[in-house]
Design an enzyme around this catalytic site. Structure first.
Site, PDB file in Angstrom:
ATOM      1  CG  ASP A   1      -1.751  -1.256   1.350  1.00 54.48           C
ATOM      2  OD1 ASP A   1      -2.354  -1.687   0.351  1.00 54.48           O
ATOM      3  OD2 ASP A   1      -1.762  -1.837   2.452  1.00 54.48           O
TER       4      ASP A   1
ATOM      5  CG  HIS B   1      -2.195  -1.352  -8.528  1.00 59.76           C
ATOM      6  ND1 HIS B   1      -1.563  -2.564  -8.520  1.00 59.76           N
ATOM      7  CD2 HIS B   1      -2.269  -0.986  -9.827  1.00 59.76           C
ATOM      8  CE1 HIS B   1      -1.265  -2.918  -9.754  1.00 59.76           C
ATOM      9  NE2 HIS B   1      -1.681  -1.978 -10.563  1.00 59.76           N
ATOM     10  CB  THR B   2      -6.874   2.827  -7.873  1.00 59.66           C
ATOM     11  OG1 THR B   2      -7.645   1.993  -7.001  1.00 59.66           O
ATOM     12  CG2 THR B   2      -7.812   3.630  -8.750  1.00 59.66           C
TER      13      THR B   2
ATOM     14  CB  THR C   1       3.724  16.306  -4.417  1.00 56.62           C
ATOM     15  OG1 THR C   1       3.458  16.569  -5.805  1.00 56.62           O
ATOM     16  CG2 THR C   1       5.225  16.351  -4.175  1.00 56.62           C
TER      17      THR C   1
END
Length: 432
Positions: A13, A41-42, A416
């Site tokens: 993750d 996962h996306t 970020t």
């Protein structure tokens, strides 16, 4: 030009989806080499979210070749369902764009059931591992026990029938011992033959395809699942997954020799999270943990489970750098720390009165660890969306540089925000 292995450096993750998406756009071939459909996962492309569990990330990009290697355990019904789900989103996955290694072991319904039986029994005794109940562990057990049914067997009904007999001799004995009904030969044969025609067109010699791609100078991306601390050997055993998750598995789990692996990129969260049971030295079961979880949206892609949250553990990540041979890291979710007055980083452990600089292998010792923290000044300005170093607050830059020093590896990519464009590229892993 280097081939790239992407691994998680913590307990999974870490934000691999965004980084893999960014890298897969630059790759020619994308390979899954371990795990199963237990880690999701996306990917967000042109504002559309695609949730993947089993399929390599290359499938959502046209012109990419995606491969599922022999190190994966393969649920054929989950495979078909994931392809259908993508089809509903306008993504066509064909045998021309995706290949499955012929020697990949299958996950069957009896594996999922055994997984659930064991977890239920362990829950009652307080000894559960916290699996996803998707049959991953039992499927790997059968592979190592030399009784697995492999993808290639779907093309040979006579051999398939014999292998089902052998498999059921083992599983029905287990089911009787656990107080559950046996499974019939006919039921398993029906389960397999009903899906064979949908699977077999994708089956190929992945090792040969990879060797041809290497010789042609193609850029190959090896896509890891989970994280180093969930590795069956190097993780917090027994609270781990059932496969090797370290970078060395990229060769074993795909059939391409280790000399073909160039850059090892460790995806590393700016703090630490863990799902399920097991030791977590820097866990913050308090308002800090709640803050990190809420700000970072820390819920599992596959299970929806809430993740445990804590401070960055430089000892643990430094160990991951070594066991993977990491060339550099992608530091993710820095923006989650925005606004915190102070930030702590674990720089060592105290074990039974002694200071140590490594994560011990012993389960008992792991449970007795007390983290030693260094406290750093936080920053009030936002880092979210920064795309160059000058956009970052001075204290955020200091935090990143200090992490590099503590773990012994440089930051190659700094993420970020969840948006794929919001990143600072220091070193392109595909460039020698």
């Amino acid at each position: 030009m280097a081939n790239v292995v992407v691994v998680g450096s913590q307990w999974g993750d870490e934000g691999k989806g965004k980084i893999v998406d960014w890298l897969s756009e630059r790759a020619d071939v994308v390979v899954r080499y371990q795990g199963g459909h237990n880690a999701g996962h996306t990917l967000v492309i042109d504002g559309v979210s695609y949730k993947l569990s089993l399929l390599p990330s290359g499938v959502v990009r046209s012109g990419k070749l995606s491969l599922i290697g022999n190190g994966v355990v393969f649920d054929p019904h989950a495979f078909v369902a994931e392809i259908e789900r993508l089809k509903g989103q306008g993504i066509s996955v064909t045998p021309e764009s995706l290949k499955v290694a012929e020697n990949t072991a299958l996950i069957l319904s009896l594996h999922r059931e055994l997984d659930a039986f064991r977890e239920d029994a362990a829950s009652n005794s307080g000894t559960k591992i916290g699996t996803t109940r998707r049959g991953i562990g039992p499927a790997y057990e059968d592979k190592v026990g030399r009784r697995a049914i492999r993808v290639m067997d779907l093309a040979d009904p006579e051999t398939l029938s014999l292998k089902v007999d052998r498999l059921l001799t083992h599983h029905n004995a287990l089911r009787r011992g656990l107080g559950h009904a046996e499974v019939s030969h006919e039921a398993i044969m029906q389960e397999l033959t009903s899906v064979a025609d949908k699977i077999l067109p994708f089956v190929d010699r992945v090792w040969k395809i990879l060797e041809d791609a290497r010789r042609a100078g193609s850029r190959i991306l090896f896509e890891g699942a989970q994280g180093t601390m969930l590795d069956i050997d190097h993780g917090t055993y027994p609270f781990v997954t059932s496969s090797n998750t370290v970078a060395g598995q990229a060769a074993t789990g795909s059939g391409l020799g280790p000399g073909a692996v160039g850059y090892v990129l460790g995806i590393t969260k700016a703090y630490t999270t863990r799902v399920g049971e097991g030791p977590f030295p820097t866990e913050q079961d308090n308002e800090i943990g709640e803050f990190l979880g809420n700000r970072g949206h820390e819920f599992g892609t596959v299970t929806g489970r809430k993740r445990r949250c804590g401070w960055f553990d430089a000892v643990q990540v430094r160990q991951s750098v070594v066991t993977n041979g990491m060339s550099g890291i992608a530091l993710t979710k820095l923006d989650v720390l925005d606004g915190m007055e102070e930030i702590k980083v674990c720089t060592g452990y105290r074990l039974d009165g002694q200071v140590i600089d490594y994560l011990p292998a012993s389960q008992g010792a792991q449970a007795r660890l007390d983290p030693i923290y260094e406290t750093l000044e936080g920053w009030k300005e936002t880092t979210r969306g920064a795309r160059k170093w000058n956009d970052l607050p001075a204290q955020a830059v200091k935090y990143v540089r200090h992490i590099e020093e503590l773990i012994g590896a440089p930051v190659a990519i700094l993420s970020t925000s969840p948006e794929r464009e919001d990143a600072i590229l220091v070193k392109d892993p595909f460039q020698d």
